[in-house]
Design an enzyme around this catalytic site. Structure first.
Site, short mmCIF file in Angstrom:
data_model
loop_
_atom_site.label_atom_id
_atom_site.label_comp_id
_atom_site.label_asym_id
_atom_site.label_seq_id
_atom_site.Cartn_x
_atom_site.Cartn_y
_atom_site.Cartn_z
N GLU A 196 1.64 0.33 -4.91
CA GLU A 196 1.15 1.60 -5.43
C GLU A 196 2.33 2.58 -5.49
O GLU A 196 2.75 3.10 -4.46
CB GLU A 196 0.07 2.16 -4.52
CG GLU A 196 -1.19 1.31 -4.44
CD GLU A 196 -2.18 1.87 -3.46
OE1 GLU A 196 -3.35 2.07 -3.84
OE2 GLU A 196 -1.81 2.13 -2.30
N ASP A 222 0.85 -1.18 0.00
CA ASP A 222 0.00 0.00 0.00
C ASP A 222 0.89 1.25 0.00
O ASP A 222 1.86 1.34 0.75
CB ASP A 222 -0.88 -0.02 1.26
CG ASP A 222 -1.79 1.17 1.36
OD1 ASP A 222 -2.73 1.27 0.55
OD2 ASP A 222 -1.58 2.00 2.27
#
Length: 652
Positions: free
Chosen positions: A630, A593
């Site tokens: 990400e 993340d």
């Protein structure tokens, strides 16, 4: 004197503040609060509401934690923020009541624009409640106010706090003279933003006092002819890395049947180990004074085989900048691998214990994937997978065990996908989550039959769901509490090591179904920082594990308390955690993340640690573990501001 609430008056030229009695946050201007607030990080859709209004505008009143030096907040209506960036009300010098205009935001968060109060003219500058100097190495401090040869600079400290700014300088502490150093060099990873800033040098004769100085309150000041020119607190991650970064194993380390518990806490004055026979809140502890190792910054205690399965907490005696005093923090272990229900205590377990593994665990084989380019990924939430599957027994719905059942709608679907070419199943966060109550007896949710009886275009379904939104078992899971323990709400028994066994059973079953398993990992932030109940890292080494802004406040560009994996021991925690999941749970991939909030070096370190795992020595082929994330570029680290980021362009 400190008070227990802050008041912010807010004025808009258009006079439109909305209807704060509305249940919809789009209908009124509210306030999102975190650092300093007694009740931090409420739901974005449930902001603090203004209490009343006068001719200036509405008034927000926010309860504060004891000793809070500032309040972090965002004024917003729906997703529209005014003015946009995070706001910080620093109580020294602004006090606890301010008047703010719409659209006003400073470039420097330490000097926000308030029309009132008007600060006194001629007051001596400086504020040791904020931390605008950086202690980057044992003998080096970086400070923008340094560098003037006509000025005297001093490092001041107080073992238990109590320093304040007097008419001339810092009072209540002991100060040592500093000398001017060369400008801080460019290219230092983690501190790229400090390039060319002035530095101050601690004399060689005083370096022996540095370890003890670091355990108390800190300040640096500039004085010229008896006049204080400036003063500020210090950020200390750099010097802690310089003195104490270590590759020593942390957490519970086993030597045969005997466990040693080791905690990295270099600024602690003492650490006491509390060992409990069970997880019951009423059970009292046996206490053990832990031994300090000045070479590694660690505290340790060794037990015997009778400790296996027992529970523990650390009592950390440490100075906390945000409260201005020495605290005795009872905390769980950041290296926990098993926990009591709701993470109230850590548990002493050995993950290599065969009783914690399902039958055939060591012989588990992986579905064939010839190359990373052949990977096909399907994202899934553990609870949602089986929560409404009629073929799953009620007691197993929403659990890891649901993945081990035959002939359910969910497993039949996954098997069909595997036959069609799916290779990897990406599980949304399954580490220990701070915002799910693991006590299932407290869960509340609407009756599906009632929801099904409403018209398709009705708003009643949403109202019913929202009424129990904070009481049900659902959460995406991006609220890390303990990085290396499976989430307990997905286990049939959240109290103890059942979660360990059931997570392994899930991985084993999915592998047998033809799917490899990917974990969604969230090392870029924690659920909380400071002295909050769900803060672990910051209550052990205050001011180290989180990324700070230029005033020493925890940055929140992730919408939570940002961690700083560019600091060596936070980076080590991430790598150690990943290796544990790979080796002990046979996880086949990791999706990071907000990977752009980590450094490229962080990702290379993870890759190297995984590549070192072999089937012969570790039971897994680490080189076959897939990493992705990400690669976004934003926040205080944007455009490689502090380090070379793990963004898409940099990792290409």
């Amino acid at each position: 004197a400190a008070q227990d609430f802050a008041t912010i008056h807010y004025h808009r030229d258009d006079g439109d503040y909305g209807d704060n009695s509305s249940p919809d946050f789009n209908d009124f201007w509210g306030m999102h609060v975190w650092d300093g607030a007694l009740n931090p990080n409420p739901s974005w859709t449930e902001p603090v509401r203004w209490t009343d209004a006068d001719v200036f505008g509405p008034r927000f009143e926010v309860d504060l934690v004891d000793g809070a030096p500032q309040l972090a907040y965002i004024i917003h209506r729906g997703d529209t923020k005014d003015p946009g960036p995070d706001q910080f009300l620093t109580f020294d010098p602004w006090g606890y009541e301010v008047w703010q205009l719409t659209g006003e935001h400073p470039s420097d968060p330490t000097t926000p624009h308030y029309v009132l109060p008007i600060l006194g003219e001629g007051a001596a500058p400086g504020d040791i409640a904020v931390q605008q100097a950086y202690w980057v190495a044992e003998d080096t401090i970086v400070w923008a106010a340094g560098g003037d040869p006509s000025v005297d600079y001093e490092l001041c400290s107080a073992p238990t706090g109590g320093m304040s700014l007097g008419a001339v300088g810092v009072e209540g502490g002991t100060c040592i003279d500093l000398s001017l150093g060369a400008p801080y060099p460019a290219g230092v990873e983690g501190f790229l933003h400090l390039a060319d800033m002035p530095t101050l040098t601690i004399p060689a004769g005083d370096l022996g006092d540095v370890p003890s100085i670091l355990t108390g309150q800190l300040a640096v000041q500039a004085i010229n002819g008896g006049t204080r020119l400036d003063a500020t607190g210090l950020q200390i991650p750099g010097v802690l890395d310089d003195l104490y970064a270590t590759d020593a194993p942390l957490g519970v380390v086993w030597d045969g049947a005997d466990p040693t518990l080791r905690l990295w806490a270099p600024t602690a004055k003492s650490v006491t180990l509390h060992v409990y026979d069970d997880s019951a809140p009423a059970t009292t502890s046996a206490t053990y004074a832990m031994t300090w190792d000045g070479a590694t910054g660690t505290w340790s205690a060794t037990g015997d085989s009778s400790w296996s399965g027992k529970y523990y907490l650390y009592e950390v005696e440490v100075y906390v900048h945000s409260t201005g005093q020495v605290e005795h923090n009872m905390v769980t272990d950041p290296y926990s691998v098993s926990l009591a229900m709701n993470s109230s205590r850590s548990q002493i377990v050995d993950l290599s214990d065969p009783t914690l593994a399902p039958a055939g665990w060591d012989a588990t084989t992986k579905p064939e994937v010839a190359a990373f380019e052949d990977i096909a990924i399907y994202e899934l939430h553990v609870r949602d997978f089986s929560a409404s599957d009629a073929a799953v027994p009620d007691e197993l719905k929403g659990t890891y065990k649901a993945f081990t059942l035959d002939d359910t709608a969910g497993m039949n679907h996954l098997a069909a996908l595997a036959d069609a070419g799916l290779t990897h199943l990406h599980l949304l966060p399954t580490f220990d989550i701070a915002t799910i109550d693991e006590d299932k007896s407290t869960w509340q949710s609407p009756d599906p039959a009632v929801l099904g009886g409403y018209d398709g275009d009705s708003e009643l379904q949403q109202e019913a769901v929202e009424a129990t939104a904070d009481l049900d078992a659902f959460n995406w899971g991006y609220d890390p509490f303990h990085y290396t323990t499976p989430e307990g709400s997905y286990s049939t028994n959240p109290d103890g090591s059942t979660r360990v066994v059931e997570y392994r059973e899930m991985v084993q079953s999915l592998n047998e179904t033809g799917l490899r398993v990917v974990m969604d990992v969230v090392y870029n932030h924690t659920n909380a920082a400071g002295q909050a109940e769900t803060s672990v890292l910051d209550r052990i080494v205050p001011g180290y594990y989180h990324r700070l802004d230029n005033a020493g406040a925890v940055t929140t560009s992730t919408c939570c308390a940002n961690t700083a994996t560019e600091h060596e021991m936070m980076g080590k925690l991430m790598v150690d955690s990943i290796v544990t999941w790979a080796k002990q749970y046979k996880v086949d991939g990791f999706r990071f993340d907000l990977m752009g909030h980590h450094s490229k070096q962080n990702m290379l370190d993870v890759r190297a640690a995984l590549d070192a795992l072999t089937l012969a020595d570790d039971g897994v082929d680490g080189s076959a573990i897939y990493l992705y994330g990400e690669g976004w570029n934003f926040g205080e680290v944007a455009d490689d501001a502090r380090f070379e980021q793990a963004t898409q362009l940099n990792m290409g």
